[in-house]
Motif scaffolding. Structure first.
Motif, PDB file in Angstrom:
ATOM      1  N   GLY A 238       0.560  -1.269  -0.078  1.00 50.22           N
ATOM      2  CA  GLY A 238      -0.106   0.164   0.048  1.00 50.22           C
ATOM      3  C   GLY A 238       0.941   1.256  -0.038  1.00 50.22           C
ATOM      4  O   GLY A 238       0.377   2.541  -0.294  1.00 50.22           O
ATOM      5  N   PHE A 239       2.057   1.167   0.396  1.00 46.43           N
ATOM      6  CA  PHE A 239       2.953   2.218   0.323  1.00 46.43           C
ATOM      7  C   PHE A 239       3.047   2.847  -1.160  1.00 46.43           C
ATOM      8  O   PHE A 239       3.500   1.920  -2.109  1.00 46.43           O
ATOM      9  CB  PHE A 239       4.354   2.115   0.914  1.00 46.43           C
ATOM     10  CG  PHE A 239       4.093   2.157   2.437  1.00 46.43           C
ATOM     11  CD1 PHE A 239       3.942   3.246   3.361  1.00 46.43           C
ATOM     12  CD2 PHE A 239       4.342   0.882   2.951  1.00 46.43           C
ATOM     13  CE1 PHE A 239       3.753   3.189   4.511  1.00 46.43           C
ATOM     14  CE2 PHE A 239       4.305   0.943   4.553  1.00 46.43           C
ATOM     15  CZ  PHE A 239       4.023   1.866   5.013  1.00 46.43           C
ATOM     16  N   HIS A 240       3.226   4.273  -1.224  1.00 44.68           N
ATOM     17  CA  HIS A 240       3.595   4.711  -2.471  1.00 44.68           C
ATOM     18  C   HIS A 240       3.995   6.151  -2.193  1.00 44.68           C
ATOM     19  O   HIS A 240       4.268   6.598  -1.099  1.00 44.68           O
ATOM     20  CB  HIS A 240       2.372   4.936  -3.572  1.00 44.68           C
ATOM     21  CG  HIS A 240       1.272   5.299  -3.062  1.00 44.68           C
ATOM     22  ND1 HIS A 240       0.448   4.795  -2.106  1.00 44.68           N
ATOM     23  CD2 HIS A 240       0.240   6.377  -3.475  1.00 44.68           C
ATOM     24  CE1 HIS A 240      -0.660   5.332  -1.765  1.00 44.68           C
ATOM     25  NE2 HIS A 240      -0.715   6.289  -2.514  1.00 44.68           N
ATOM     26  N   PHE A 241       4.230   7.053  -3.212  1.00 40.58           N
ATOM     27  CA  PHE A 241       4.671   8.426  -3.109  1.00 40.58           C
ATOM     28  C   PHE A 241       4.385   9.347  -3.984  1.00 40.58           C
ATOM     29  O   PHE A 241       4.071   8.961  -4.972  1.00 40.58           O
ATOM     30  CB  PHE A 241       6.261   8.346  -2.902  1.00 40.58           C
ATOM     31  CG  PHE A 241       7.050   8.008  -4.136  1.00 40.58           C
ATOM     32  CD1 PHE A 241       7.308   9.286  -5.035  1.00 40.58           C
ATOM     33  CD2 PHE A 241       7.583   6.893  -4.151  1.00 40.58           C
ATOM     34  CE1 PHE A 241       8.038   8.832  -6.202  1.00 40.58           C
ATOM     35  CE2 PHE A 241       7.912   6.416  -5.489  1.00 40.58           C
ATOM     36  CZ  PHE A 241       8.494   7.348  -6.560  1.00 40.58           C
ATOM     37  N   LEU A 242       4.555  10.616  -3.362  1.00 43.55           N
ATOM     38  CA  LEU A 242       4.037  11.686  -4.321  1.00 43.55           C
ATOM     39  C   LEU A 242       5.337  12.629  -4.487  1.00 43.55           C
ATOM     40  O   LEU A 242       5.894  13.097  -3.218  1.00 43.55           O
ATOM     41  CB  LEU A 242       2.882  12.488  -3.793  1.00 43.55           C
ATOM     42  CG  LEU A 242       2.515  13.857  -4.550  1.00 43.55           C
ATOM     43  CD1 LEU A 242       2.196  13.654  -6.086  1.00 43.55           C
ATOM     44  CD2 LEU A 242       1.291  14.577  -3.802  1.00 43.55           C
ATOM     45  N   PHE A 256       8.472  15.878  -1.281  1.00 45.69           N
ATOM     46  CA  PHE A 256       8.325  14.382  -1.317  1.00 45.69           C
ATOM     47  C   PHE A 256       7.627  13.848  -0.273  1.00 45.69           C
ATOM     48  O   PHE A 256       7.948  14.222   0.924  1.00 45.69           O
ATOM     49  CB  PHE A 256       9.908  13.855  -1.464  1.00 45.69           C
ATOM     50  CG  PHE A 256       9.751  12.499  -1.885  1.00 45.69           C
ATOM     51  CD1 PHE A 256      10.054  12.041  -3.381  1.00 45.69           C
ATOM     52  CD2 PHE A 256       9.682  11.560  -1.013  1.00 45.69           C
ATOM     53  CE1 PHE A 256      10.031  10.748  -3.688  1.00 45.69           C
ATOM     54  CE2 PHE A 256       9.540  10.276  -1.387  1.00 45.69           C
ATOM     55  CZ  PHE A 256       9.941   9.913  -2.588  1.00 45.69           C
ATOM     56  N   TRP A 257       6.759  13.094  -0.432  1.00 46.37           N
ATOM     57  CA  TRP A 257       5.808  12.486   0.696  1.00 46.37           C
ATOM     58  C   TRP A 257       5.532  11.158   0.371  1.00 46.37           C
ATOM     59  O   TRP A 257       5.148  10.627  -0.602  1.00 46.37           O
ATOM     60  CB  TRP A 257       4.307  13.058   0.452  1.00 46.37           C
ATOM     61  CG  TRP A 257       4.327  14.710   1.047  1.00 46.37           C
ATOM     62  CD1 TRP A 257       4.194  15.117   2.200  1.00 46.37           C
ATOM     63  CD2 TRP A 257       4.470  15.926   0.092  1.00 46.37           C
ATOM     64  NE1 TRP A 257       4.173  16.479   2.071  1.00 46.37           N
ATOM     65  CE2 TRP A 257       4.606  16.949   0.939  1.00 46.37           C
ATOM     66  CE3 TRP A 257       4.953  15.935  -1.373  1.00 46.37           C
ATOM     67  CZ2 TRP A 257       4.662  18.183   0.299  1.00 46.37           C
ATOM     68  CZ3 TRP A 257       5.084  16.900  -1.830  1.00 46.37           C
ATOM     69  CH2 TRP A 257       5.008  18.529  -0.899  1.00 46.37           C
ATOM     70  N   THR A 258       5.679  10.104   1.464  1.00 44.97           N
ATOM     71  CA  THR A 258       5.657   8.912   1.374  1.00 44.97           C
ATOM     72  C   THR A 258       4.023   8.832   1.693  1.00 44.97           C
ATOM     73  O   THR A 258       3.376   9.633   2.631  1.00 44.97           O
ATOM     74  CB  THR A 258       6.021   8.185   2.752  1.00 44.97           C
ATOM     75  OG1 THR A 258       7.720   8.142   2.510  1.00 44.97           O
ATOM     76  CG2 THR A 258       5.789   6.828   2.617  1.00 44.97           C
ATOM     77  N   LEU A 259       3.075   7.937   0.934  1.00 42.53           N
ATOM     78  CA  LEU A 259       1.615   8.129   1.091  1.00 42.53           C
ATOM     79  C   LEU A 259       1.627   6.632   1.472  1.00 42.53           C
ATOM     80  O   LEU A 259       2.153   5.757   1.257  1.00 42.53           O
ATOM     81  CB  LEU A 259       1.025   8.500  -0.114  1.00 42.53           C
ATOM     82  CG  LEU A 259       1.641   9.622  -0.885  1.00 42.53           C
ATOM     83  CD1 LEU A 259       0.550   9.915  -2.075  1.00 42.53           C
ATOM     84  CD2 LEU A 259       1.100  10.922   0.101  1.00 42.53           C
ATOM     85  N   TRP A 260       0.203   6.297   1.841  1.00 42.94           N
ATOM     86  CA  TRP A 260      -0.325   4.881   2.085  1.00 42.94           C
ATOM     87  C   TRP A 260      -1.499   4.690   1.872  1.00 42.94           C
ATOM     88  O   TRP A 260      -2.586   5.548   2.133  1.00 42.94           O
ATOM     89  CB  TRP A 260       0.019   4.442   3.710  1.00 42.94           C
ATOM     90  CG  TRP A 260      -0.278   2.933   3.942  1.00 42.94           C
ATOM     91  CD1 TRP A 260       0.512   2.114   3.602  1.00 42.94           C
ATOM     92  CD2 TRP A 260      -1.512   2.323   4.338  1.00 42.94           C
ATOM     93  NE1 TRP A 260      -0.210   0.831   3.868  1.00 42.94           N
ATOM     94  CE2 TRP A 260      -1.511   1.079   4.262  1.00 42.94           C
ATOM     95  CE3 TRP A 260      -2.789   3.189   4.971  1.00 42.94           C
ATOM     96  CZ2 TRP A 260      -2.650   0.318   4.691  1.00 42.94           C
ATOM     97  CZ3 TRP A 260      -3.852   2.407   5.356  1.00 42.94           C
ATOM     98  CH2 TRP A 260      -3.736   0.979   5.276  1.00 42.94           C
TER      99      TRP A 260
END
Length: 265
Positions: A238-242, A256-260
């Motif tokens: 489920g982890f991804h990034f923007l 830069f942000w880690t997203l979930w």
């Protein structure tokens, strides 16, 4: 001092008296400490919260530098004030959300008195003008490279990931000559997740419940890229990034942000 993530809310099951059961989930941002407690509806008080936060601090041997909590709770906020711990509500509490997701999938359905709650979300709105990029692209990084990114000189926030170093983590990059202003605006709205919904809309989730349409891809090749983006969330848990960059040739991102997101089923 470490950040703690907390959720204190009623859960989707009832006790023998037909009353809602409440749970307090506490975990450290590093992922190496957890605390769990349950109470009945009539026990839900600030004193109960204070008592259990005190137990968690004794057990962990530390007082958190700040607390982020998922569900709205005036009593939890007041308890944090009394303990002199800065706190705020945020959906960027990925460790506690993952823990809660696991309980929703594997624990609560096994309880007698389980009452599943329907999922609800607001209809997505057009992306605010300050976040409209000149270009955007799907990209990916291995987990080791992602964890090597420092946001000391950037807007954003990178979370520790419990993934194998070689795991491919999908991402989305916005390109704009207004990268600094865009990244500052994005920091304020707190991005949470990017989703390709219904195979027709790329959605950015942010803040307490905002949902914005990044694009409605019509080109079949872009739709396939968006579908691959979702598929890659499965091995990345489920982890991804923007990321936000001034241009394709920029040496480093401006934000830069880690997203979930809950992994696709």
């Amino acid at each position: 001092m470490e950040t703690w993530e907390i959720d204190f809310a009623a859960r989707p099951w009832v006790d023998a008296q037909g009353k809602k059961v409440w749970e307090l989930l506490v975990c450290s941002r590093s992922g190496n400490y957890r605390y769990f407690a349950q109470c009945s509806q009539k026990e839900v008080t600030r004193a109960w919260i204070l008592d259990n936060l005190g137990k968690a601090m004794v057990e962990s041997g530390q007082k958190p530098g700040q607390i982020r909590f998922l569900s709205p709770s005036g009593m939890l906020e007041q308890a944090c004030i009394q303990l002199e711990i800065p706190s705020r509500m945020s959906r960027r509490v990925f460790w506690v959300r993952r823990w809660l997701y696991d309980r929703e999938q594997n624990v609560y359905p096994t309880y007698e008195g389980y009452c599943p709650q329907p999922l609800s979300s607001i209809p997505p709105q057009p992306l605010p003008d300050p976040l409209v990029a000149q270009r955007w692209a799907f990209v990916s990084l291995c987990a080791a490279d992602l964890m090597g990114i420092s946001t000391d000189r950037l807007f954003g926030e990178v979370f520790p990931l419990d993934l194998a170093p070689e795991t491919v983590v999908p991402g989305l990059v916005f390109f704009s000559p207004r990268a600094t202003a865009m990244a500052a605006w994005m920091q304020g709205v707190e991005p949470v997740a990017v989703q390709f919904c219904d195979k027709e809309r790329l959605i950015l989730e942010a803040g307490a419940g905002e949902r914005w349409v990044v694009v409605r891809p019509r080109d079949r090749a872009i739709q396939q890229e968006a579908s691959l983006f979702e598929e890659r969330k499965i091995p990345s848990q489920g982890f991804h990034f923007l990321a936000i960059q001034a241009g394709v040739d920029s040496e480093e991102p401006t934000g830069f942000w880690t997203l979930w997101d809950t992994p696709p089923s």
